[in-house]
Design an enzyme around this catalytic site. Structure first.
Site, PDB file in Angstrom:
ATOM      1  N   ASN A   9       0.889  -1.234  -0.023  1.00 12.26           N
ATOM      2  CA  ASN A   9       0.079   0.046   0.020  1.00 12.26           C
ATOM      3  C   ASN A   9       0.971   1.317   0.011  1.00 12.26           C
ATOM      4  O   ASN A   9       1.510   1.506   0.906  1.00 12.26           O
ATOM      5  CB  ASN A   9      -1.090   0.065   1.307  1.00 12.26           C
ATOM      6  CG  ASN A   9      -1.622   1.342   1.566  1.00 12.26           C
ATOM      7  OD1 ASN A   9      -1.496   2.204   0.529  1.00 12.26           O
ATOM      8  ND2 ASN A   9      -2.335   1.357   2.541  1.00 12.26           N
ATOM      9  N   LYS A  11      -0.009   4.249  -0.134  1.00 12.42           N
ATOM     10  CA  LYS A  11      -0.333   5.451   0.395  1.00 12.42           C
ATOM     11  C   LYS A  11      -0.160   6.672  -0.564  1.00 12.42           C
ATOM     12  O   LYS A  11      -0.125   6.504  -1.766  1.00 12.42           O
ATOM     13  CB  LYS A  11       0.095   5.674   1.678  1.00 12.42           C
ATOM     14  CG  LYS A  11      -0.094   4.284   2.629  1.00 12.42           C
ATOM     15  CD  LYS A  11       0.141   4.428   4.097  1.00 12.42           C
ATOM     16  CE  LYS A  11      -0.105   3.199   4.942  1.00 12.42           C
ATOM     17  NZ  LYS A  11       0.187   3.244   6.188  1.00 12.42           N
ATOM     18  N   HIS A  95      -9.482   1.302   4.803  1.00 12.50           N
ATOM     19  CA  HIS A  95      -8.167   1.379   5.484  1.00 12.50           C
ATOM     20  C   HIS A  95      -8.129   2.545   6.758  1.00 12.50           C
ATOM     21  O   HIS A  95      -8.999   3.473   6.638  1.00 12.50           O
ATOM     22  CB  HIS A  95      -6.842   1.908   4.657  1.00 12.50           C
ATOM     23  CG  HIS A  95      -5.725   2.070   5.155  1.00 12.50           C
ATOM     24  ND1 HIS A  95      -5.140   2.876   6.023  1.00 12.50           N
ATOM     25  CD2 HIS A  95      -4.675   1.222   5.029  1.00 12.50           C
ATOM     26  CE1 HIS A  95      -3.999   2.787   6.486  1.00 12.50           C
ATOM     27  NE2 HIS A  95      -3.860   1.405   6.013  1.00 12.50           N
ATOM     28  N   GLU A  97      -6.690   4.836   7.800  1.00 11.83           N
ATOM     29  CA  GLU A  97      -6.458   6.117   7.511  1.00 11.83           C
ATOM     30  C   GLU A  97      -7.582   7.018   6.918  1.00 11.83           C
ATOM     31  O   GLU A  97      -7.718   7.911   7.275  1.00 11.83           O
ATOM     32  CB  GLU A  97      -4.924   6.486   6.667  1.00 11.83           C
ATOM     33  CG  GLU A  97      -3.941   6.130   7.453  1.00 11.83           C
ATOM     34  CD  GLU A  97      -2.637   5.577   6.580  1.00 11.83           C
ATOM     35  OE1 GLU A  97      -2.640   5.526   5.508  1.00 11.83           O
ATOM     36  OE2 GLU A  97      -1.665   4.931   7.381  1.00 11.83           O
ATOM     37  N   GLU A 167      -5.161  -4.869  10.306  1.00 12.80           N
ATOM     38  CA  GLU A 167      -4.379  -3.980  10.746  1.00 12.80           C
ATOM     39  C   GLU A 167      -4.545  -3.152  11.999  1.00 12.80           C
ATOM     40  O   GLU A 167      -5.177  -2.287  12.077  1.00 12.80           O
ATOM     41  CB  GLU A 167      -4.422  -2.895   9.512  1.00 12.80           C
ATOM     42  CG  GLU A 167      -3.984  -3.341   8.210  1.00 12.80           C
ATOM     43  CD  GLU A 167      -3.295  -2.754   7.185  1.00 12.80           C
ATOM     44  OE1 GLU A 167      -2.247  -2.793   6.789  1.00 12.80           O
ATOM     45  OE2 GLU A 167      -4.113  -1.363   7.100  1.00 12.80           O
ATOM     46  N   GLY A 173       2.749   2.196  10.745  1.00 20.72           N
ATOM     47  CA  GLY A 173       3.733   3.248  10.551  1.00 20.72           C
ATOM     48  C   GLY A 173       4.372   3.761  11.886  1.00 20.72           C
ATOM     49  O   GLY A 173       4.969   4.635  11.992  1.00 20.72           O
ATOM     50  N   SER A 213       3.709  -2.158  10.144  1.00 20.63           N
ATOM     51  CA  SER A 213       5.077  -2.309  10.372  1.00 20.63           C
ATOM     52  C   SER A 213       5.565  -3.434  10.015  1.00 20.63           C
ATOM     53  O   SER A 213       6.570  -4.026  10.765  1.00 20.63           O
ATOM     54  CB  SER A 213       5.191  -1.812  11.768  1.00 20.63           C
ATOM     55  OG  SER A 213       4.906  -0.458  11.976  1.00 20.63           O
ATOM     56  N   GLY A 234       3.134  -1.207   4.142  1.00 21.45           N
ATOM     57  CA  GLY A 234       3.050   0.361   3.742  1.00 21.45           C
ATOM     58  C   GLY A 234       4.586   0.677   3.639  1.00 21.45           C
ATOM     59  O   GLY A 234       5.001   0.517   2.418  1.00 21.45           O
TER      60      GLY A 234
HETATM   61  P1  13P Z   1       3.342   0.380   7.485  1.00 22.01           P
HETATM   62  O1  13P Z   1       3.787  -0.857   6.956  1.00 22.01           O
HETATM   63  O2  13P Z   1       3.825   1.471   7.074  1.00 22.01           O
HETATM   64  O3  13P Z   1       3.241   0.254   9.145  1.00 22.01           O
HETATM   65  O4  13P Z   1       1.752   0.603   6.832  1.00 22.01           O
HETATM   66  C1  13P Z   1       0.786  -0.471   6.982  1.00 22.01           C
HETATM   67  C2  13P Z   1      -0.468  -0.121   6.385  1.00 22.01           C
HETATM   68  O5  13P Z   1      -1.002   0.830   6.794  1.00 22.01           O
HETATM   69  C3  13P Z   1      -0.679  -0.839   5.240  1.00 22.01           C
HETATM   70  O6  13P Z   1      -2.022  -0.463   4.579  1.00 22.01           O
END
Ligand code: 13P
Length: 252
Positions: A9, A11, A95, A97, A167, A173, A213, A234
């Site tokens: 992803n 983002k 997601h 976010e 997640e 993140g 992560s 991510g």
């Molecule tokens: P990270 O791998 O940067 O923690 O992000 C995970 C994520 O939100 C994937 O959709």
């Protein structure tokens, strides 16, 4: 019998030009590593370039959101048909976010999932608890409720085109990864919920990824768990060497 799915992803990262370059560099690194499916979920404007660069490779392209109406006066939104025509096969829905910053609710996640499936997209449905919920000991209830609400009205046949990405919001993140045991346990709760809503067969078949992560250092032990069928990645999906190492872990 479940195939591992490693999805990136991106983002809000990478321009169309950078997306094309990234995929052309990644393709030879992951060629023939077919024990997992490989998906990159890219910004809307990157989809066409990414799909073109991924042609003839084992990399599939996805989007990061979709609107639930087919067309109309919804300024700034993108329909499922638009995604398909641009070259996307997958779409991320729900997601955290989007839930945290853009007012996404289980009701709208459900509408988006239905619209995407009806149009023929494969859905990566994201859900997971926030830190306070884990600390209060209600993670299982939270993910079971999200699973039920987000999938309301979706048939067992349609479910074959759904991947669930567990997640935990506190792990996204932050560099804080769920332990393999936590990931396995909560993915197991989601699987049991699928069995309760649909059937044991549906629960056995559904791919449940872990995200939060995940990186080249911890992927192998997370993916080794029985209930963890892949990853939604991510930060570590933005570097070809790190992403390749995760694909390698899934091909062991
Ligand atoms: P990270 O791998 O940067 O923690 O992000 C995970 C994520 O939100 C994937 O959709």
């Amino acid at each position: 019998m479940r195939k591992t799915v490693i999805a990136g992803n991106w983002k809000m990262n990478m321009t169309p030009k950078a997306a094309g370059e990234f995929i052309r560099a990644l393709a030879p690194e992951v060629k023939g590593k077919d024990k997992c499916d490989i998906v990159l979920c890219v910004p809307f404007v990157d989809i066409a370039t990414a799909a073109e660069a991924a042609k003839g490779t084992n990399i599939k392209i996805g989007a990061q959101n979709v609107h639930f109406e087919e067309k109309g006066a919804f300024t700034g939104e993108i329909s499922a048909q638009m995604l398909l025509e641009a070259g996307a096969e997958y779409v991320i829905v729900g997601h955290s976010e989007r839930r945290q910053y853009f007012g996404e609710t289980d009701a709208t996640v459900n509408l988006r999932t239905k619209a995407a499936l009806a149009a023929g997209l494969k859905v990566i449905l994201c859900l997971g608890e926030v830190k306070e919920q884990r600390l209060s000991g209600i993670t299982d209830e939270v993910v079971a409720m999200q699973t039920k609400l987000d999938l309301a009205g979706i048939t067992e046949e349609q479910l074959k085109n759904v991947i669930i990405a567990y997640e935990p919001v506190w792990a996204i993140g932050t560099g804080l990864t769920a332990t393999p045991e936590q990931a396995d346990e909560t993915c197991g709760v989601i699987r049991k919920t699928i069995a309760a809503i649909y059937s044991e067969k549906a629960a056995d078949g559904i791919v449940i990824q872990y995200g939060g992560s995940m990186n080249d250092g911890n992927a192998a032990e997370l993916l080794a768990k029985a209930n963890v069928d892949g990853g939604l990645i991510g930060g570590a999906s933005l570097k070809t060497d790190k992403f390749t190492a995760i694909v390698d872990a899934a091909n062991k």
